[in-house]
Design a protein around this motif. Structure first.
Motif, PDB file in Angstrom:
ATOM      1  N   VAL A   1       0.840  -1.200   0.000  1.00  0.00           N
ATOM      2  CA  VAL A   1       0.000   0.000   0.000  1.00  0.00           C
ATOM      3  C   VAL A   1       0.877   1.254   0.000  1.00  0.00           C
ATOM      4  CG1 VAL A   1      -1.926  -1.104   1.198  1.00  0.00           C
ATOM      5  CG2 VAL A   1      -0.117  -0.030   2.532  1.00  0.00           C
ATOM      6  N   PRO A   2       0.454   2.293  -0.724  1.00  0.00           N
ATOM      7  CA  PRO A   2       1.120   3.594  -0.606  1.00  0.00           C
ATOM      8  C   PRO A   2       0.660   4.285   0.675  1.00  0.00           C
ATOM      9  CG  PRO A   2      -0.649   3.691  -2.221  1.00  0.00           C
ATOM     10  CD  PRO A   2      -0.595   2.280  -1.760  1.00  0.00           C
ATOM     11  N   ILE A   3       1.600   4.595   1.531  1.00  0.00           N
ATOM     12  CA  ILE A   3       1.259   5.272   2.784  1.00  0.00           C
ATOM     13  C   ILE A   3       1.197   6.774   2.562  1.00  0.00           C
ATOM     14  CG2 ILE A   3       1.981   5.632   5.180  1.00  0.00           C
ATOM     15  CD1 ILE A   3       3.438   2.898   4.970  1.00  0.00           C
ATOM     16  N   ILE A   4       2.189   7.302   1.870  1.00  0.00           N
ATOM     17  CA  ILE A   4       2.181   8.698   1.411  1.00  0.00           C
ATOM     18  C   ILE A   4       2.477   8.659  -0.084  1.00  0.00           C
ATOM     19  CG2 ILE A   4       3.209  10.989   1.631  1.00  0.00           C
ATOM     20  CD1 ILE A   4       4.077  10.250   4.456  1.00  0.00           C
ATOM     21  N   GLN A   5       1.530   9.080  -0.890  1.00  0.00           N
ATOM     22  CA  GLN A   5       1.658   8.932  -2.332  1.00  0.00           C
ATOM     23  C   GLN A   5       2.983   9.508  -2.831  1.00  0.00           C
ATOM     24  OE1 GLN A   5      -0.775   7.255  -3.779  1.00  0.00           O
ATOM     25  NE2 GLN A   5       0.135   7.240  -5.828  1.00  0.00           N
ATOM     26  N   ASP A   6       3.693   8.712  -3.628  1.00  0.00           N
ATOM     27  CA  ASP A   6       4.970   9.073  -4.239  1.00  0.00           C
ATOM     28  C   ASP A   6       6.111   9.247  -3.241  1.00  0.00           C
ATOM     29  OD1 ASP A   6       3.865   9.125  -6.828  1.00  0.00           O
ATOM     30  OD2 ASP A   6       3.178  11.195  -6.542  1.00  0.00           O
ATOM     31  N   VAL A   7       5.864   8.996  -1.968  1.00  0.00           N
ATOM     32  CA  VAL A   7       6.908   9.200  -0.952  1.00  0.00           C
ATOM     33  C   VAL A   7       7.184   7.939  -0.138  1.00  0.00           C
ATOM     34  CG1 VAL A   7       7.561  10.491   1.124  1.00  0.00           C
ATOM     35  CG2 VAL A   7       6.402  11.661  -0.755  1.00  0.00           C
ATOM     36  N   LEU A   8       6.146   7.325   0.397  1.00  0.00           N
ATOM     37  CA  LEU A   8       6.335   6.206   1.315  1.00  0.00           C
ATOM     38  C   LEU A   8       5.321   5.113   1.008  1.00  0.00           C
ATOM     39  CD1 LEU A   8       7.818   5.098   3.845  1.00  0.00           C
ATOM     40  CD2 LEU A   8       6.020   6.183   5.231  1.00  0.00           C
ATOM     41  N   ALA A   9       5.832   3.883   0.870  1.00  0.00           N
ATOM     42  CA  ALA A   9       4.973   2.726   0.633  1.00  0.00           C
ATOM     43  C   ALA A   9       5.464   1.567   1.491  1.00  0.00           C
ATOM     44  CB  ALA A   9       4.977   2.341  -0.843  1.00  0.00           C
ATOM     45  N   GLY A  10       4.543   0.684   1.839  1.00  0.00           N
ATOM     46  CA  GLY A  10       4.899  -0.466   2.667  1.00  0.00           C
ATOM     47  C   GLY A  10       4.231  -1.725   2.173  1.00  0.00           C
ATOM     48  N   SER A  11       4.771  -2.848   2.577  1.00  0.00           N
ATOM     49  CA  SER A  11       4.177  -4.136   2.217  1.00  0.00           C
ATOM     50  C   SER A  11       4.383  -5.120   3.350  1.00  0.00           C
ATOM     51  CB  SER A  11       4.795  -4.684   0.928  1.00  0.00           C
ATOM     52  OG  SER A  11       6.157  -4.996   1.111  1.00  0.00           O
ATOM     53  N   VAL A  12       3.503  -6.101   3.401  1.00  0.00           N
ATOM     54  CA  VAL A  12       3.596  -7.163   4.393  1.00  0.00           C
ATOM     55  C   VAL A  12       3.259  -8.480   3.713  1.00  0.00           C
ATOM     56  CG1 VAL A  12       1.193  -6.880   5.148  1.00  0.00           C
ATOM     57  CG2 VAL A  12       2.871  -7.929   6.689  1.00  0.00           C
ATOM     58  N   SER A  13       3.951  -9.539   4.102  1.00  0.00           N
ATOM     59  CA  SER A  13       3.711 -10.872   3.554  1.00  0.00           C
ATOM     60  C   SER A  13       3.629 -11.869   4.692  1.00  0.00           C
ATOM     61  CB  SER A  13       4.838 -11.288   2.598  1.00  0.00           C
ATOM     62  OG  SER A  13       4.941 -10.411   1.505  1.00  0.00           O
ATOM     63  N   LEU A  14       2.669 -12.782   4.591  1.00  0.00           N
ATOM     64  CA  LEU A  14       2.495 -13.851   5.561  1.00  0.00           C
ATOM     65  C   LEU A  14       2.481 -15.176   4.807  1.00  0.00           C
ATOM     66  CD1 LEU A  14      -0.454 -12.312   7.641  1.00  0.00           C
ATOM     67  CD2 LEU A  14       1.991 -12.192   8.174  1.00  0.00           C
ATOM     68  N   ALA A  15       3.048 -16.210   5.401  1.00  0.00           N
ATOM     69  CA  ALA A  15       3.086 -17.513   4.739  1.00  0.00           C
ATOM     70  C   ALA A  15       2.972 -18.630   5.768  1.00  0.00           C
ATOM     71  CB  ALA A  15       4.379 -17.675   3.936  1.00  0.00           C
ATOM     72  N   LYS A  16       2.264 -19.686   5.382  1.00  0.00           N
ATOM     73  CA  LYS A  16       2.098 -20.860   6.228  1.00  0.00           C
ATOM     74  C   LYS A  16       2.105 -22.108   5.344  1.00  0.00           C
ATOM     75  CE  LYS A  16       0.805 -23.501   9.765  1.00  0.00           C
ATOM     76  NZ  LYS A  16       1.725 -23.815  10.894  1.00  0.00           N
ATOM     77  N   THR A  17       2.938 -23.086   5.689  1.00  0.00           N
ATOM     78  CA  THR A  17       3.027 -24.332   4.929  1.00  0.00           C
ATOM     79  C   THR A  17       2.910 -25.519   5.879  1.00  0.00           C
ATOM     80  OG1 THR A  17       4.472 -23.341   3.257  1.00  0.00           O
ATOM     81  CG2 THR A  17       4.465 -25.733   3.394  1.00  0.00           C
ATOM     82  N   GLU A  18       2.085 -26.486   5.486  1.00  0.00           N
ATOM     83  CA  GLU A  18       1.977 -27.739   6.223  1.00  0.00           C
ATOM     84  C   GLU A  18       2.020 -28.897   5.233  1.00  0.00           C
ATOM     85  OE1 GLU A  18      -1.516 -27.813   8.607  1.00  0.00           O
ATOM     86  OE2 GLU A  18      -0.748 -26.390  10.101  1.00  0.00           O
ATOM     87  N   PHE A  19       2.798 -29.924   5.586  1.00  0.00           N
ATOM     88  CA  PHE A  19       2.917 -31.076   4.704  1.00  0.00           C
ATOM     89  C   PHE A  19       3.350 -32.277   5.531  1.00  0.00           C
ATOM     90  CE2 PHE A  19       5.706 -33.303   1.396  1.00  0.00           C
ATOM     91  CZ  PHE A  19       4.638 -34.016   0.876  1.00  0.00           C
ATOM     92  N   GLY A  20       2.658 -33.400   5.339  1.00  0.00           N
ATOM     93  CA  GLY A  20       2.957 -34.598   6.103  1.00  0.00           C
ATOM     94  C   GLY A  20       4.012 -35.487   5.498  1.00  0.00           C
ATOM     95  N   GLY A  21       4.580 -35.093   4.350  1.00  0.00           N
ATOM     96  CA  GLY A  21       5.609 -35.900   3.717  1.00  0.00           C
ATOM     97  C   GLY A  21       5.014 -36.955   2.798  1.00  0.00           C
ATOM     98  N   TYR A  22       5.865 -37.502   1.928  1.00  0.00           N
ATOM     99  CA  TYR A  22       5.433 -38.511   0.969  1.00  0.00           C
ATOM    100  C   TYR A  22       5.605 -39.930   1.488  1.00  0.00           C
ATOM    101  CZ  TYR A  22       5.549 -34.708  -2.459  1.00  0.00           C
ATOM    102  OH  TYR A  22       5.329 -33.544  -3.144  1.00  0.00           O
ATOM    103  N   TYR A  23       6.390 -40.100   2.558  1.00  0.00           N
ATOM    104  CA  TYR A  23       6.731 -41.454   2.996  1.00  0.00           C
ATOM    105  C   TYR A  23       6.559 -41.590   4.508  1.00  0.00           C
ATOM    106  CZ  TYR A  23       8.955 -41.654  -1.597  1.00  0.00           C
ATOM    107  OH  TYR A  23       9.196 -41.610  -2.949  1.00  0.00           O
TER     108      TYR A  23
END
Length: 874
Positions: free
Chosen positions: A200-222
């Motif tokens: 998102v632009p916090i202050i147009q043409d001056v300051l912008a920020g971003s955030v990322s979240l991630a979650k992974t679950e896996f029981g494996g193949y074997y």
């Protein structure tokens, strides 16, 4: 080499558009291709720390765009390697045991040959307890603009780790457009991943920020047949935050911070042994039998022949001294693993449970915190950049170190009384151990680079100063104990006699073999300080001819500490520790100047030729992977690399055909290689490191991207890596072990003429892709993806190998206004060949307590999986 039937299948199926096809942030820009020329788009890279067109850089580079990463679900360096010919990524026994190679220049020991860069900051490391290079960055948290795979020595450009190349992750910077995205990925094997990001632009043409979240679950193949537990389980989560401040046209600040936590269960691993503890015939010496994956071979220099060994039990010669004078001695024969090891399955897994819990060992827990700060100031004639990076990784790994769960055999109760001279207590039994590797790593890195660049008439110039430091503390707590079926009373007496003489029953008989896990923590650490000054000069001789000169002077100080405590002698055998265990230290300083010179000629508007000479340099160190904690005896020298390369880059047919090619010769000296030496106390083999005298690699790369129409895109890529050790004989640097003699078939342990391990001679990719639009305006694509690798040897003597393989993937997707849906099938043909293995030794069964037979640890491959990826842009 290639199998013709496989080629015809792959050409019909083909591979992913791999190099330089630019795409929109979240979908392929099909509409942009619908012009009259439907040309291949121009891609810009920052591989040389300045923005340049990919096709104008006199360096071989592969680029993976954001859309390609998203379409293919690439979430690790392993995924990058899957779609990059000539880039190989392997993981050993634990997640931190990662091994990366480019163009066949494989790493067997020492620091990785390939640097891992995140936004220009080197996050490469090196494990202290395995041959690997540490856990890589979490790509789920990187909102990536692209990934650049830069081939050839880049020590002059990147500094400390880019011995044979670099993988450069370039993150997307938040801007003036608000973007929010939610993505999910799941397959039929239980894999599930969710990602959310917002910019998102916090202050147009001056300051912008971003955030990322991630979650992974896996029981494996074997599953582990011995416990029912999941193998290859992943549970990962994290968050990242970025700020981009541009108060004016001349000054900018970019910062990014991420934190992640991950747990991994033990890997699905199968051990192939040269010697098994069972025997179909009577076995009075308790020596077992040669496995179906091995051959019993004469030990060079002993006088034994292949015919002798066909009828003689392996290692029986150890009893020659006890034979009566009228009995002929046994020929000296021992087993080594040979041939194709590509066939393994879940039923072959034999990992033991943790005796304290009855379940699988815990695996790996890791926590990582990274932060980057870039300050940039632009003036009319120059640009100044300050780049700061910090990285902390804290992990603990608990795993079955011997990787087996069988029970040993004996000759029965009180059979020890018949052992001359005078008998022995207990029963004559086979000897072997269980072992748990319980290791903690705490790594802190700090990187600071100042960079100044500018242009003066025909000259583009850049100078930089880099300081990089790492503090790694490791607590190795390997616990070794006697395997079931083995007689403690008998083997206590055997080792007391071997180490101290015939003093059974004496109070000086110090051996007290453990029968259950007993903690024995061994602290060790390594501090690395790298300082370097670099320059880059691009001089435009004419409008079509350019000369580039680069160089870096580097100094690297490495300091180690440890304590002389042995997991075998003080742990397993219970030998008492010295009252005053003094901390050991080892330090070294390596300095070098690494240059790179290139000439490029724009022969025509569409074609550029280039030639370069570059050096790579990797500092030396000391072995820390043994069990003894002794770091003062096994130092190794720096590696040096000199590379000659010529290449061509071209855009033909109005930019609808892109042809690139390169040929190169690597002159490789003092290669750091794994070796084994004999423990002076208990006689068993333990890992060490030495330097090969001279090696050579000759290679060729070819790639083509062809877009004949607005809908079709074809790609073909091929890499030849012809590797050979030109001068490497163990006798020149030490005493050849029995294993060296067996692997080479020579008395001196001469590996000259052998191919590098884990280095395919041929690798290739092919692809076909169709893009179109429905009448409703929604876009769609289908793509078939295939990759090939020829056989790879697993030992330095080129006796055992993994076979050639093809992997074919399918993807098809539909892009609506805000929603992207992708259906995929990975490993479409369900290829089940093993593709990853490492050499080891058999701690589970050691005949007579003194021989350590060879093993190969094989990682089971991923099966065919079908899944769905959904991405919604708000």
């Amino acid at each position: 080499m290639f199998n013709r039937n496989q080629i015809s299948i792959a050409v019909a199926a083909v591979v992913s558009v791999q190099g330089a096809i630019a795409q929109d942030d979240h979908k392929r820009e099909v509409e942009a291709l619908r012009g009259d020329d439907f040309a291949i788009e121009e891609v810009f890279v920052t591989a040389r720390k300045r923005e340049e067109s990919l096709q104008s850089v006199p360096v071989s580079i592969d680029v993976h765009t954001a859309a390609k990463l998203e379409e293919k679900g690439i979430a690790s360096l392993e995924g990058i390697a899957r779609y990059t010919p000539g880039l190989d990524f392997e993981t050993g026994l634990i997640p931190s045991d990662t091994r990366i190679s480019l163009r066949g220049l494989s790493t067997t020991r020492g620091r990785s040959n390939v640097a891992l860069m995140v936004d220009g900051v080197d996050v490469s490391s090196e494990s202290m307890t395995s041959a690997g290079s540490g856990i890589g960055p979490n790509l789920d948290l990187l909102d990536l603009e692209r990934v650049e795979v830069v081939k050839g020595p880049q020590s002059a450009t990147y500094g400390r780790s880019a011995f044979s190349g670099a993988v450069n992750y370039v993150s997307k910077r938040p801007g003036n457009t608000a973007e929010t995205k939610l993505s999910i990925d799941g397959n039929d094997q239980g894999f599930a991943k969710a990602q959310a990001s917002a910019s998102v632009p916090i202050i147009q043409d001056v300051l912008a920020g971003s955030v990322s979240l991630a979650k992974t679950e896996f029981g494996g193949y074997y599953e582990n047949p011995n416990t029912g537990g999941e193998l290859g389980n992943i549970d990962s989560e994290g968050a990242a935050f970025s700020l981009n401040w541009t108060p004016n046209d001349s000054f900018s600040v970019f910062s990014r911070t991420e934190y992640s936590e991950s747990t991994y269960s033990p890997r699905a691993l199968v051990q192939r042994q040269s010697l098994v503890n069972t025997s179909a015939s009577p076995d009075p010496y308790q020596l077992g039998s040669v496995s179906s994956y091995a051959e019993n071979r004469p030990i060079p220099g002993s006088g034994a022949t292949a015919a002798d060994c066909a009828t003689t039990q392996a290692y029986a010669y150890a009893f020659n001294a006890t034979l009566p004078p009228f009995v002929p001695p046994y020929p000296e024969c021992a087993p080594i693993i040979v041939g194709n090891l590509g066939d393994a399955s879940e039923g072959d897994i034999d990992l033991s449970p943790n005796p304290l819990t009855g379940r699988d060992f815990a695996g790996t827990e890791a926590r990582s915190l990274s932060s980057t700060l870039e300050l940039a100031w632009k003036a009319d004639a120059f640009e100044f950049v300050s780049l700061t990076g910090i990285h902390n990784n804290d992990s603990r790994t608990q795993t079955d170190f011997d990787r087996t769960n069988f029970t040993l055999a004996s000759l029965g109760p009180n059979s020890g009384m018949f052992v001359p001279p005078g008998g022995m207590p207990g029963e004559v039994s086979q000897f072997g151990v269980n072992a748990n590797s319980d290791t903690n790593f705490d790594t802190d890195q700090l990187s600071q680079e100042f960079r100044l660049s500018g242009t003066a008439d025909k000259l583009d110039w850049l100078v930089s100063a880099l300081y990089w430091t790492e503090d790694m503390d490791t607590l190795m707590n390997q616990q070794w104990w006697l395997r079931d079926g083995s007689s403690k009373a008998y083997w206590d007496a055997v080792f007391n006699r071997f180490i101290f003489g015939d003093i059974s029953g004496s109070p000086f008989a110090a051996v007290d073999i453990r029968t259950s896990p007993v903690p024995l923590p061994i602290p060790m650490g390594r501090d690395t300080d790298h300082t370097s000054l670099a320059f880059s000069l691009n001089y435009n001789v004419t409008d079509t001819l350019r000369i580039t000169g680069e160089g870096r002077y580097l100094e690297e100080d490495i300091s180690y500490y440890s304590y002389p405590i042995s997991a075998q002698n003080n742990g397993l055998l219970g030998l008492p520790l010295s009252r005053d265990i003094e901390k050991q230290t080892y330090s070294r300083t390596d300095t070098a100047f690494v240059p790179r010179v290139s000439v490029d000629w724009q022969a025509m508007e569409s074609t550029m030729f280039y030639a370069s000479i570059a050096e790579g340099y990797k500092p030396g160190g000391t072995n820390t992977t043994g069990d003894g904690g002794d770091i003062t005896q096994e130092a190794y020298d720096p590696e040096e690399l000199l590379v000659y390369e010529v290449g061509v880059k071209s855009n033909l047919l109005d930019n609808r055909l892109q042809l690139n090619a390169a040929t190169y010769l690597y002159d490789y000296t003092k290669q750091q290689i794994n070796a084994f030496v004999r423990d002076p106390i208990n006689g068993s083999l333990k890992p060490s490191i030495t330097n090969a005298g001279k090696s050579e690699l000759f290679g060729t790369e070819l790639s083509a991207v062809y877009r004949p129409s607005e809908n079709w895109t074809f790609y073909a890529g091929y890499v030849l890596s012809d590797t050979e050790m030109k001068d490497f004989t163990i006798a020149d640097v030490g005493d050849p072990t029995t294993l060296d003699k067996l692997l080479t078939g020579t008395v001196d342990g001469d590996y000259t003429g052998k191919q590098f391990i884990n280095s395919p001679e041929d690798s290739a990719m092919l692809s076909i892709r169709y893009d179109g639009n429905f009448a409703s305006g929604a876009g769609y694509f289908t793509e078939l993806i295939g990759s090939y690798e020829s056989k790879r040897y697993l030992d330095l003597g080129n006796n055992a190998y993994l076979p050639e393989y093809w992997l074919v993937d399918f993807q098809g997707g539909v892009s609506f206004d805000k929603l992207d849906v992708i259906f995929y099938v990975n490993n479409l043909l369900d290829d089940d060949k093993v593709k990853n293995g490492v050499r080891n030794v058999n701690f589970g069964f050691m005949p007579m307590g003194r021989f350590t037979p060879q093993t190969m640890d094989l990682m089971l491959p991923d099966p065919r999986t079908a899944g769905l990826r959904l991405s919604y842009n708000f």
